[in-house]
Design a protein around this motif. Structure first.
Motif, PDB file in Angstrom:
ATOM      1  N   ALA A 142       0.838  -1.207   0.000  1.00  0.00           N
ATOM      2  CA  ALA A 142       0.000   0.000   0.000  1.00  0.00           C
ATOM      3  C   ALA A 142       0.869   1.253   0.000  1.00  0.00           C
ATOM      4  O   ALA A 142       0.575   2.231  -0.707  1.00  0.00           O
ATOM      5  CB  ALA A 142      -0.936  -0.010   1.207  1.00  0.00           C
ATOM      6  N   MET A 143       1.941   1.254   0.785  1.00  0.00           N
ATOM      7  CA  MET A 143       2.854   2.400   0.814  1.00  0.00           C
ATOM      8  C   MET A 143       3.478   2.632  -0.559  1.00  0.00           C
ATOM      9  O   MET A 143       3.573   3.774  -1.033  1.00  0.00           O
ATOM     10  CB  MET A 143       3.943   2.181   1.872  1.00  0.00           C
ATOM     11  N   ASN A 144       3.885   1.554  -1.204  1.00  0.00           N
ATOM     12  CA  ASN A 144       4.477   1.669  -2.540  1.00  0.00           C
ATOM     13  C   ASN A 144       3.478   2.244  -3.546  1.00  0.00           C
ATOM     14  O   ASN A 144       3.818   3.105  -4.360  1.00  0.00           O
ATOM     15  CB  ASN A 144       4.987   0.306  -3.011  1.00  0.00           C
ATOM     16  N   ASN A 145       2.250   1.777  -3.486  1.00  0.00           N
ATOM     17  CA  ASN A 145       1.235   2.259  -4.425  1.00  0.00           C
ATOM     18  C   ASN A 145       0.866   3.716  -4.173  1.00  0.00           C
ATOM     19  O   ASN A 145       0.678   4.494  -5.119  1.00  0.00           O
ATOM     20  CB  ASN A 145      -0.013   1.373  -4.367  1.00  0.00           C
ATOM     21  N   ILE A 146       0.776   4.089  -2.903  1.00  0.00           N
ATOM     22  CA  ILE A 146       0.493   5.495  -2.578  1.00  0.00           C
ATOM     23  C   ILE A 146       1.606   6.388  -3.114  1.00  0.00           C
ATOM     24  O   ILE A 146       1.360   7.436  -3.733  1.00  0.00           O
ATOM     25  CB  ILE A 146       0.340   5.689  -1.054  1.00  0.00           C
ATOM     26  N   HIS A 147       2.841   5.980  -2.898  1.00  0.00           N
ATOM     27  CA  HIS A 147       3.971   6.780  -3.381  1.00  0.00           C
ATOM     28  C   HIS A 147       3.963   6.883  -4.902  1.00  0.00           C
ATOM     29  O   HIS A 147       4.193   7.975  -5.462  1.00  0.00           O
ATOM     30  CB  HIS A 147       5.289   6.169  -2.903  1.00  0.00           C
ATOM     31  N   ALA A 148       3.696   5.770  -5.568  1.00  0.00           N
ATOM     32  CA  ALA A 148       3.659   5.785  -7.037  1.00  0.00           C
ATOM     33  C   ALA A 148       2.571   6.723  -7.548  1.00  0.00           C
ATOM     34  O   ALA A 148       2.760   7.449  -8.537  1.00  0.00           O
ATOM     35  CB  ALA A 148       3.436   4.368  -7.563  1.00  0.00           C
ATOM     36  N   SER A 149       1.442   6.764  -6.852  1.00  0.00           N
ATOM     37  CA  SER A 149       0.366   7.666  -7.256  1.00  0.00           C
ATOM     38  C   SER A 149       0.740   9.125  -7.015  1.00  0.00           C
ATOM     39  O   SER A 149       0.418  10.009  -7.822  1.00  0.00           O
ATOM     40  CB  SER A 149      -0.921   7.319  -6.493  1.00  0.00           C
ATOM     41  N   LEU A 150       1.435   9.383  -5.922  1.00  0.00           N
ATOM     42  CA  LEU A 150       1.902  10.747  -5.660  1.00  0.00           C
ATOM     43  C   LEU A 150       2.862  11.206  -6.750  1.00  0.00           C
ATOM     44  O   LEU A 150       2.782  12.346  -7.238  1.00  0.00           O
ATOM     45  CB  LEU A 150       2.586  10.825  -4.286  1.00  0.00           C
ATOM     46  N   VAL A 151       3.766  10.327  -7.144  1.00  0.00           N
ATOM     47  CA  VAL A 151       4.711  10.656  -8.222  1.00  0.00           C
ATOM     48  C   VAL A 151       3.942  10.933  -9.516  1.00  0.00           C
ATOM     49  O   VAL A 151       4.241  11.888 -10.243  1.00  0.00           O
ATOM     50  CB  VAL A 151       5.725   9.509  -8.419  1.00  0.00           C
ATOM     51  N   LYS A 152       2.955  10.115  -9.783  1.00  0.00           N
ATOM     52  CA  LYS A 152       2.161  10.250 -11.003  1.00  0.00           C
ATOM     53  C   LYS A 152       1.492  11.619 -11.097  1.00  0.00           C
ATOM     54  O   LYS A 152       1.381  12.201 -12.184  1.00  0.00           O
ATOM     55  CB  LYS A 152       1.108   9.141 -11.035  1.00  0.00           C
ATOM     56  N   TYR A 153       1.083  12.162  -9.944  1.00  0.00           N
ATOM     57  CA  TYR A 153       0.378  13.442  -9.955  1.00  0.00           C
ATOM     58  C   TYR A 153       1.256  14.598  -9.462  1.00  0.00           C
ATOM     59  O   TYR A 153       0.751  15.605  -8.963  1.00  0.00           O
ATOM     60  CB  TYR A 153      -0.902  13.324  -9.113  1.00  0.00           C
ATOM     61  N   ASN A 154       2.573  14.412  -9.616  1.00  0.00           N
ATOM     62  CA  ASN A 154       3.544  15.463  -9.293  1.00  0.00           C
ATOM     63  C   ASN A 154       3.444  15.932  -7.842  1.00  0.00           C
ATOM     64  O   ASN A 154       3.559  17.121  -7.538  1.00  0.00           O
ATOM     65  CB  ASN A 154       3.371  16.659 -10.236  1.00  0.00           C
ATOM     66  N   LEU A 155       3.268  14.972  -6.949  1.00  0.00           N
ATOM     67  CA  LEU A 155       3.181  15.269  -5.519  1.00  0.00           C
ATOM     68  C   LEU A 155       4.225  14.469  -4.739  1.00  0.00           C
ATOM     69  O   LEU A 155       4.032  14.118  -3.581  1.00  0.00           O
ATOM     70  CB  LEU A 155       1.778  14.935  -5.002  1.00  0.00           C
ATOM     71  N   SER A 156       5.354  14.191  -5.375  1.00  0.00           N
ATOM     72  CA  SER A 156       6.355  13.310  -4.774  1.00  0.00           C
ATOM     73  C   SER A 156       7.068  13.927  -3.575  1.00  0.00           C
ATOM     74  O   SER A 156       7.810  13.239  -2.868  1.00  0.00           O
ATOM     75  CB  SER A 156       7.403  12.905  -5.820  1.00  0.00           C
ATOM     76  N   ASP A 157       6.848  15.228  -3.325  1.00  0.00           N
ATOM     77  CA  ASP A 157       7.466  15.843  -2.154  1.00  0.00           C
ATOM     78  C   ASP A 157       6.686  15.533  -0.877  1.00  0.00           C
ATOM     79  O   ASP A 157       7.114  15.903   0.225  1.00  0.00           O
ATOM     80  CB  ASP A 157       7.577  17.357  -2.330  1.00  0.00           C
ATOM     81  N   ILE A 158       5.562  14.859  -0.991  1.00  0.00           N
ATOM     82  CA  ILE A 158       4.796  14.437   0.185  1.00  0.00           C
ATOM     83  C   ILE A 158       5.352  13.103   0.682  1.00  0.00           C
ATOM     84  O   ILE A 158       5.453  12.139  -0.076  1.00  0.00           O
ATOM     85  CB  ILE A 158       3.298  14.305  -0.151  1.00  0.00           C
ATOM     86  N   TYR A 159       5.729  13.060   1.957  1.00  0.00           N
ATOM     87  CA  TYR A 159       6.305  11.846   2.525  1.00  0.00           C
ATOM     88  C   TYR A 159       5.238  10.778   2.731  1.00  0.00           C
ATOM     89  O   TYR A 159       4.068  11.085   2.980  1.00  0.00           O
ATOM     90  CB  TYR A 159       6.965  12.141   3.875  1.00  0.00           C
ATOM     91  N   VAL A 160       5.669   9.532   2.647  1.00  0.00           N
ATOM     92  CA  VAL A 160       4.786   8.391   2.927  1.00  0.00           C
ATOM     93  C   VAL A 160       5.439   7.548   4.018  1.00  0.00           C
ATOM     94  O   VAL A 160       6.618   7.188   3.923  1.00  0.00           O
ATOM     95  CB  VAL A 160       4.561   7.532   1.663  1.00  0.00           C
ATOM     96  N   SER A 161       4.697   7.262   5.073  1.00  0.00           N
ATOM     97  CA  SER A 161       5.219   6.438   6.159  1.00  0.00           C
ATOM     98  C   SER A 161       4.053   5.731   6.835  1.00  0.00           C
ATOM     99  O   SER A 161       2.929   5.722   6.302  1.00  0.00           O
ATOM    100  CB  SER A 161       6.007   7.298   7.157  1.00  0.00           C
TER     101      SER A 161
END
Length: 466
Positions: A142-161
């Protein structure tokens, strides 16, 4: 080039280069940050816009939510308050199974509010390892998928933990023996830490000294649990001394990560607090102890100290919680962790910002939070701070700080014992007494602390006031 003004040198007017070194050293030292958990398991809380007004009035600039509640995220827009949101445990299986789910979730719950609402991190689940619905296997996917979605929508500066409880540790005492439960290490702990390292994120940890104290009050000192003066606990494994249970618990997690070779991953304390009321068997619960714990914790965090095991890492903390929540199940304590009642009145008064801490604006009640100014106190050097840091603080106290350092000059009454710790203690105490023993005047970048017994260094008498 480093410059040191030694005790045997004239300290009435130290070299300007030493002063610059001191100022640059202290300026580079970052303090930790204080945030608060905004829980909503209650039927009597103020509406979100009123809550945001309360947060701003108290100087609170960091908030953690347990969901992505539209009312809160909308009210926080334009406030400048940073927000950690949560993907609930019950959605972990869906998030792990299909990135199209996380794509939709990110669009509906994150990108919809950015950038006017400053979402800085996503907590994927909460204390998943103790979830009775057994959602552990879904966590890292789930963490990996959330991060991949953030990257997809140019939100990769949001941390996932994901916040973990201390119950995920197999061993936490002594601190140096900290280790994760063996059945969690390979399936989830290592993959999660690898994810955090790869994405530059941090481990979220929920730390509650209250639970350890309440269950072991015959073995754990209350002063040790509340950050009050105490003899400390020596860790024979790493040679370090601990003066608070909080630091010992945080370092137990660091030791567990280090055992798995993840020394470079930082942690953030996403929950910690102390209940202002409890049942008869909840030893230590009460408003006085809650005010002491949270008030002393805020002071400890904002003055920039790392932990004994990680002295250069700031400690970032989210207090639990903003309000007492009347619909939380469980013992009485669960409904009484709030800093505020639902009517926005304080349960007890503590500082929440550096400005409040240094100015005394928090109006802390001495009956609720025993403070160093209640009775005669002295300021002494922390011999564990390290020679370089201690020397820089001494130079400052005797120079720009205006302490009376004449008695520690060669041949003067307090020159002997001629040690850095003794001379620094005299200088720090001189400054502290001149400042009327005000809150925050016995810190010196973590190189000093307050004592309630007169210091004794040879025949030297320390001043008690000016």
């Amino acid at each position: 080039m480093l410059c040191f003004c030694r005790p045997e040198q004239s300290m009435a007017s130290p070299a300007f280069s030493c002063f610059l070194l001191l100022m640059s050293t202290f300026a580079l030292a970052e303090s930790g940050s204080i945030g608060v958990n905004w829980g909503r398991i209650a039927n009597d809380l103020p509406p979100p816009p009123k809550v945001v007004e309360l947060l701003k009035s108290q100087g609170i600039t960091r908030v953690k939510l347990f969901d992505t509640y539209d009312g809160a995220l909308t009210a926080l827009a334009g406030s400048g308050i940073t927000v950690v949101v949560t993907l609930p445990n019950e959605q972990l299986s869906s998030a792990a199974a299909d990135q199209s789910f996380t794509d939709s979730w990110v669009q509906s719950n994150i990108s919809k509010y950015c950038p006017s609402t400053k979402i800085v991190a996503i907590a994927v689940g909460n204390e998943v390892f103790v979830d009775p619905n057994n959602t552990t296997d879904f966590l890292v996917p789930a963490m990996n998928n959330i991060h991949a979605s953030l990257v997809k929508y140019n939100l990769s500066d949001i941390y996932v933990s994901s916040p973990i409880a201390l119950s995920s540790l197999q061993t936490s005492y002594p601190t140096s023996a900290g280790s994760f439960k063996s059945d969690l290490v390979e399936p989830v702990i290592k993959p999660m830490l690898e994810f955090l390292r790869k994405t530059g994120s941090y481990l979220m940890v929920n730390v509650y000294p209250f639970f350890a104290y309440s269950a072991n009050s015959d073995q754990i000192s209350l002063d040790y649990a509340l950050f009050k003066q105490n003899p400390g606990v020596a860790d024979s494994g790493n040679g370090l001394n601990y003066y608070s249970l909080f630091d010992a618990q945080v370092d137990a997690v660091y030791a567990a990560m280090s055992a798995l070779q993840y020394n470079d991953v930082k942690l953030v304390v996403t929950e910690t607090g102390w209940p202002s009321k409890g049942d008869s068997n909840e030893i230590g619960a009460g408003a006085e102890n809650a005010a002491a714990y949270n008030g002393n914790l805020v002071k400890r965090v904002l003055t920039g100290n790392g932990t004994p095991l990680r002295p250069n890492n700031t400690v970032d903390v989210y207090l639990f919680a903003l309000f007492n929540e009347n619909q939380k199940p469980g013992p009485t304590s669960e409904r009484n962790y709030g800093l505020f009642y639902p009517d926005e009145q304080k349960v007890y008064s503590i500082p929440l910002t550096m400005e409040q801490l240094t100015s005394g604006e928090s109006n802390v009640s001495k009956a609720q939070v025993p403070t160093p100014t209640a009775g005669q106190t002295w300021c002494v050097a922390n011999g564990r701070a390290g020679e370089e840091k201690l020397q820089a603080a001494l130079d400052y106290a005797c120079g720009a700080g205006g302490a009376d350092c004449r008695p520690i000059q060669p041949g003067s009454a307090c020159y002997n014992p001629n040690s850095l710790e003794a001379h620094a203690s005299y200088a720090f105490n001189s400054y502290y007494q001149k400042k009327a023993r005000g809150m925050g005047t016995c810190h010196f970048g973590g190189t000093a602390y307050v004592v309630t017994q007169p210091p004794k260094y040879g025949e030297c008498e320390f001043p008690t006031g000016y």
